[in-house]
Write a protein that holds these residues in place. Structure first.
Motif, PDB file in Angstrom:
ATOM      1  N   LEU A1033       0.824  -1.201   0.000  1.00  0.00           N
ATOM      2  CA  LEU A1033       0.000   0.000   0.000  1.00  0.00           C
ATOM      3  C   LEU A1033       0.864   1.259   0.000  1.00  0.00           C
ATOM      4  N   TYR A1034       1.976   1.193   0.735  1.00  0.00           N
ATOM      5  CA  TYR A1034       2.857   2.353   0.780  1.00  0.00           C
ATOM      6  C   TYR A1034       3.520   2.603  -0.565  1.00  0.00           C
ATOM      7  N   ARG A1035       3.861   1.485  -1.232  1.00  0.00           N
ATOM      8  CA  ARG A1035       4.536   1.600  -2.516  1.00  0.00           C
ATOM      9  C   ARG A1035       3.570   1.715  -3.703  1.00  0.00           C
ATOM     10  N   ARG A1036       2.292   1.712  -3.433  1.00  0.00           N
ATOM     11  CA  ARG A1036       1.324   1.800  -4.514  1.00  0.00           C
ATOM     12  C   ARG A1036       1.480   3.142  -5.247  1.00  0.00           C
ATOM     13  N   SER A1037       1.552   3.073  -6.508  1.00  0.00           N
ATOM     14  CA  SER A1037       1.821   4.274  -7.310  1.00  0.00           C
ATOM     15  C   SER A1037       0.576   5.152  -7.392  1.00  0.00           C
ATOM     16  N   GLU A1038       0.815   6.372  -7.766  1.00  0.00           N
ATOM     17  CA  GLU A1038      -0.296   7.312  -7.970  1.00  0.00           C
ATOM     18  C   GLU A1038      -1.188   6.868  -9.102  1.00  0.00           C
ATOM     19  N   ARG A1039      -0.613   6.218 -10.102  1.00  0.00           N
ATOM     20  CA  ARG A1039      -1.378   5.723 -11.230  1.00  0.00           C
ATOM     21  C   ARG A1039      -2.405   4.689 -10.780  1.00  0.00           C
ATOM     22  N   GLN A1040      -2.008   3.811  -9.851  1.00  0.00           N
ATOM     23  CA  GLN A1040      -2.932   2.788  -9.360  1.00  0.00           C
ATOM     24  C   GLN A1040      -4.051   3.400  -8.526  1.00  0.00           C
ATOM     25  N   GLU A1041      -3.741   4.408  -7.747  1.00  0.00           N
ATOM     26  CA  GLU A1041      -4.781   5.066  -6.966  1.00  0.00           C
ATOM     27  C   GLU A1041      -5.809   5.734  -7.870  1.00  0.00           C
ATOM     28  N   LEU A1042      -5.345   6.439  -8.878  1.00  0.00           N
ATOM     29  CA  LEU A1042      -6.273   7.069  -9.804  1.00  0.00           C
ATOM     30  C   LEU A1042      -7.100   6.042 -10.562  1.00  0.00           C
ATOM     31  N   SER A1043      -6.468   4.918 -10.895  1.00  0.00           N
ATOM     32  CA  SER A1043      -7.190   3.870 -11.609  1.00  0.00           C
ATOM     33  C   SER A1043      -8.301   3.280 -10.742  1.00  0.00           C
TER      34      SER A1043
END
Length: 1126
Positions: A1033-1043
């Protein structure tokens, strides 16, 4: 009986009385008798008329004198000139009397005895000399006569009770500043002359100063210098000096104060442009409602970029006070000698007279696009245009209008540019021909092609060099470029002129026809009086022809050019200088040799070698094929599948029945057989005719085009027409969705209900649900139109703040979407697709500043969003109106390119993509020949996209973190990545040297995300699993959050998430436009070529007259297409 008899008696008496009355009437005078015969009994009705004389008070002696001396302009002017001549004559006579005065003649005076018998106390002052002057009789007689005349005139003016001062005489024809300066000069002259004459006369009884000594003394005294070498010796002259100094201390400060006040006011108003300058110099008038620094600099830079306009003056007429920044700019010596600012209104004849509008070479009337109410701004522009036309009917008008419905009010103007027409047409073409806005903007800007030539980036050098291409014109009989093609086809002339000279012939105009034809096709035969329109770095008149030496034995052959240039010089490149351009000429090889071209070796030795047919001088009418577009349509009509037939089989060609405004050019379009009901145009709501409520339910075959606008203005109609034009293939029509802040009115819906696949929806781009409902997942292009309500802000450049932030959000949410944005200020385009730690963007910013310091008009051209055609500002098209002053054809050519006008026989702009099967053509020159020989199409430029490594510190940190977080061996993946990179490098001619040294960040992030999603094979404890989840979760990219955010909203709205492409972005690519590149430019994969295709309707009459079956014609077309398809 009695009654009847009585009555008869009464009648007799009455008749007798009437006869008596008639006999008593006196006869009329003889002068009325003839009139009586003509008018009959009306003379009796006119006897009561009374003759009234008006203005009887002006018949008095006093009023007649006033009329002659004062009121009548001609006679009063003569009287004033005569009075002024008397004053000058009086002063001249006094000087003459002083010069004839004799010092030794004092003893002969009648008062000589008084001088001899004077006491010692009064010996210093000889009063007799002061009161008695011996003068010659002619001088005395003239002086007395002049004095009497002046005295009588003064008494007469006093009798008339009128102050006849010279100030009032000149007040009507000169400014207040001139009047005040004139009054001050007259006051000083009167003081100096009175003092000099008085002191000289009084000093006759003392030191006897000359008139020059007295004048010298007055000048020294009034200038507060006071040398003391000349001084009055007796007390009367000293008293006169005291009186003069007191008068000067009272009068002169008041005059100077008034002069200073008027000077300050004149600085605000801007002064006048003199009639003498207007008649001896050339000037243009610029009328604006408010003058901003950007508007001023764009106009001045573009206007003075042309050499023949260097001696012109620009007179600015603006109703507002001059801005501080504008004042500072106009104080620069470069502009202070050329630009004159006048504060005034174009509706006042006095202000138009100040600007000398009737003597101006042209008048530019610009609208204020930053107004909230753009309709009111247009109304002001219309009134200004009417006022200018009424005051100066012969002055050419160049008018800028905002809304298309107001254009017909200024139809009388010589040149009119409607902002919303050009804006929406350009944005529409951006969806089918990428970066059309950049292409047109570069064409209408004046540039020398020297931008970016010192840059280390190769794409910037070639992009900057090609940006210098502009449209020019020349008569065929006067041209070296095209003179040899007299009697040959247009296509032949265009290809060979490009091959030999590097110029691109795009259009022509017959001498007997006022219409410009873009690519009229091979049927058009060039004639000597034709006007040719071509794209080149500079016009032919500024070009020197230097022939290339190919064979040594050709050195002795003289080659003469049109401008007596040196012949056969070994020059191998284009040489640019300040005034001329030397163009490299290559002797073309015979068509037989150039028609057979070998394929590159990488295509394989055993494959068939396609050949490029030569371009014929005169096209054979039997060999001229209809455009592929028409053949495709015929195939669609006859051999369509059921699925395709459901999409376009119901479309018909015709002219839109309802135009939303007056003055729109009729365009043949794809239409529905019957108008769609208004309820069916709503995309997000079902009706009785259709139950679809989102874009997915419609099942469109092609990608959507979404337009986000505030209101459905009439200009939006010009966005739809180019995308539904008849020359667009039916199978390539994209559905259009209008995302509007406010629902459209029925008038607009009535205009668009005849077009197929056009829908609207109420919503905004800052609402994610609205974007998902209108089908942004299935869209290929999103056009964000600048909103009228945000065009004005307290801080000028903050007008684009909301639009930029919303577009940046969509850029993060949907990276694969092509977003085309319109901004109010071009300087804000640097914030589009903003990356905070992008070193490359910082380097581009420095390059922009360097080009701006060099005086470039296109300093913003290297910004990546502009070069790629992703951002556009309508203010960049202001130069189209300015350039039309020198090139009166530019507006017409731009309208033809954008599809705003359709002239029979004129072509249209479209694009084609270079695929792997087309790389055998290799160069742009060979592609030119291929298109001209096969389909008679003229290429004008290339839109190129390249992969690029954007080195950012943020990217480096994430790259390092990804390297440290991956523990799986990556030897195979490194090997695979290296092999794929080598293949790409071998396949494409890359322009950057360091791209193969590093992998793309996007590919690395994909691998990193894939590894993070993998499960551990080895069993782990609960604590390890929790720590691993926390780490993920900490390493989750901004791209994945937006997706995840987008997918959650899609699930909430009941939309499928299959179409959401979360990784296909364009963040590591750059795109740019090459206008008219050199023939040896190497084609690259995915290049998009701009072409001007000939009018498909130009061949329709002959095809309809032929009796051959359509089946044979289609077979012939299909066979040729297999041969010439790129």
């Amino acid at each position: 009986m009695n009654n009847s008899s009585n009555s008869g008696v009464i009648l007799d008496i009455s008749t007798l009385k009437m006869a008596e009355v008639d006999t008593e009437v006196p006869p009329l005078p003889p002068r009325y008798r003839f009139r009586d015969l003509l008018l009959g009994d009306q003379t009796f009705q006119n006897d009561d008329r009374v003759q009234v004389e008006f203005y009887v008070n002006e018949n008095t002696f006093k009023e007649r004198l006033k009329l002659f001396f004062i009121k009548n302009q001609r006679s009063s002017l003569r009287i004033r000139l005569f009075n002024f001549s008397l004053k000058i004559l009086t002063c001249a006579l006094y000087v003459l009397r002083v010069s004839l005065d004799d010092r030794e003649d004092v003893n002969g005076d009648p008062c000589a005895k008084c001088q001899n018998n004077s006491t010692a106390d009064s010996a210093d002052i000889n009063w007799c000399v002061i009161f008695w002057v011996t003068r010659r009789e002619p001088v005395w007689a003239i002086q007395v006569t002049v004095a009497l005349i002046s005295f009588l005139e003064t008494m007469l003016i006093t009798y008339l009770s009128y102050k006849n001062d010279f100030h009032r005489a000149i007040q009507r024809t000169h400014s207040a500043m001139f009047n005040q300066v004139f009054i001050l000069i007259c006051t000083l002259l009167c003081l100096v002359f009175t003092g000099a004459c008085g002191i000289q006369h009084l000093e006759r009884a003392g030191k006897r100063l000359t008139l020059f000594d007295s004048f010298y003394f007055c000048i020294v005294t009034f200038s507060t210098v006071g040398y003391g070498d000349v001084t009055p010796q007796i007390w009367p002259s000293q008293l006169l000096v005291v009186i003069l100094i007191c008068v000067a201390l009272v009068v002169l400060p008041l005059q100077f104060e008034e002069l200073a006040y008027l000077w300050m006011e004149s600085q605000k108003l801007g002064g006048n442009y003199s009639r003498h300058r207007a008649q001896t110099e050339k000037h243009v008038v610029l009328c604006v409602s408010s003058l901003k620094i950007d508007l001023l600099m764009d106009f001045l830079n573009e206007f003075y970029a042309h050499p023949r306009l260097q001696d012109y003056y620009v007179v600015i007429l603006c109703p507002t006070e001059i801005d501080i920044q504008v004042r500072r700019i106009l104080q620069i010596p470069l502009w202070s000698q050329r630009v004159i600012y006048l504060q005034g209104s174009a509706l006042k004849d006095q202000d138009l007279m100040r600007a000398k509008m009737d003597d101006a070479e042209a008048c530019f009337i610009l609208s204020s696009r930053n107004e909230v109410d753009r309709t009111a701004a247009d109304h002001q522009t219309i009134l200004r245009a009417w006022a200018a036309k009424d005051f100066a009917p012969n002055c050419p008008l160049y008018v800028q209008i905002l809304k298309p419905e107001n254009k017909f009010h200024v139809k009388f103007a010589d040149h009119v540019v409607c902002e919303e027409e050009f804006k929406y047409a350009m944005l529409a073409l951006n969806c089918v021909c990428p970066a059309t806005s950049t292409l047109v903007t570069l064409l209408v800007h004046t540039s020398r092609g020297q931008e970016g030539q010192l840059s280390p980036e190769q794409w910037q050098r070639i992009y900057g060099r090609c940006s210098g291409n502009e449209v020019y014109h020349i008569r065929l009989c006067d041209s070296k470029f095209f003179g040899e093609y007299d009697g040959k086809s247009f296509t032949y002339a265009s290809f060979h002129a490009h091959k030999k000279y590097g110029v691109c012939l795009i259009g022509v105009k017959r001498e007997d026809n006022k219409s410009i034809l873009l690519n009229p096709g091979p049927r058009h035969i060039m004639a000597a009086p034709d006007t040719c329109y071509y794209i080149n770095i500079t016009k032919e008149e500024n070009s020197a022809f230097i022939f290339k030496q190919e064979e040594k034995h050709n050195k002795g052959i003289p080659v003469s050019g049109l401008y007596d240039a040196p012949s056969r010089l070994p020059v191998h490149s284009i040489i640019a200088s300040m005034g001329t351009v030397a163009i490299d000429l290559q002797n073309p090889s015979p068509p037989e040799e150039s028609s057979k071209l070998t394929l590159p070796t990488e295509n394989g030795a055993g494959s068939r070698r396609p050949s490029i047919a030569p371009v014929l001088e005169i096209a054979d009418s039997s060999a001229i094929l209809p455009c592929d577009l028409l053949s495709d349509q015929s195939e669609d009509e006859n051999t369509q599948s059921d699925e395709e037939g459901s999409v376009g089989s119901d479309f018909v060609k015709g002219y839109p029945p309802n135009s939303p405004y007056i003055g729109s050019s009729p365009t043949l379009c794809h239409l529905l057989p019957q108008k769609a009901p208004f309820c069916c145009l709503r995309l997000d709501k079902g009706c009785t005719h259709s139950s679809f409520e989102d874009a997915k339910a419609y099942g469109f075959k092609n990608k959507l085009i979404i337009v986000s606008a505030e209101t459905a203005g009439n200009g939006l109609y010009n966005f739809i027409v180019p995308l539904r034009a008849y020359y667009r293939p039916r199978k390539e029509l994209n559905p259009i969705v209008l995302l509007l802040d406010y629902p459209p009115d029925n008038h607009f819906l009535e205009a668009i209900c005849c077009f197929p696949m056009v829908y609207f929806m109420a919503g905004t781009i800052d609402n994610l649900d609205n974007l998902l409902q209108c089908g942004i997942i299935y869209a290929d292009n999103l056009v964000v139109v600048d909103k009228e309500s945000t065009m004005s802000a307290e801080e000028d450049y903050m007008a684009d703040a909301k639009t930029i932030v919303n577009v940046q959000t969509m850029f993060r949410l949907f990276p694969s979407l092509s977003i085309i944005t319109e901004l109010t200020h071009p300087s804000n385009m640097r914030f589009m697709q903003f990356r905070a730690k992008d070193c490359y963007s910082l380097a581009l910013s420095k390059l922009e500043k360097i080009e701006r310091d060099k005086g470039s008009n296109l300093a913003f051209m290297f910004r990546l969003p502009f070069a790629a055609g992703r951002v556009f500002s309508i203010s960049m098209l202001d130069t189209l109106l300015y350039q039309s002053f020198v090139k009166d054809y530019m507006i017409g050519i731009a309208r033809l390119l954008l599809g705003l006008d359709t002239t029979p026989g004129s072509g249209y702009l479209c694009a084609m993509k270079i695929t792997e099967e087309d790389l055998w053509i290799r160069t742009y020159g060979r592609l030119f020949q291929k298109l001209c020989s096969s389909s008679s199409e003229i290429p004008i430029g290339i839109y190129r996209t390249e992969s690029h490594m954007f080195s950012t510190s943020e990217g480096k940190d994430s790259y390092a973190q990804s390297q440290n977080s991956i523990n799986v061996p990556q030897g195979e993946e490194h090997r695979e990545r290296g092999e794929s990179w080598k293949e790409k490098k071998a396949h494409r001619n890359s322009t950057t040297s360091d791209q193969s040294e590093h992998p793309l960040l996007r590919k690395k992030s994909m691998q990193w995300a894939r590894r993070l999603s993998r499960k551990n094979v080895k069993p782990s404890s609960r604590a390890e699993r929790i720590s691993q989840q926390r780490l993920n979760l900490y390493r989750r990219s901004e791209r994945q959050e937006l997706s995840e955010l987008v997918k959650n909203r899609m699930k909430h709205l009941g939309l499928p998430t299959v179409g959401y492409d979360e990784m296909n972005d364009h963040q590591n690519t750059l795109s740019y436009v090459l206008i008219n590149p050199p023939p040896d430019t190497v084609l690259e994969l995915n290049d998009i070529v701009y072409i001007i295709r000939s009018d498909p309707l130009a061949h329709m009459p002959e095809e309809s007259q032929t009796g051959q079956p359509r089946r044979n014609q289609q077979d012939f077309v299909s066979e040729t297409r297999d041969e010439t398809h790129l």
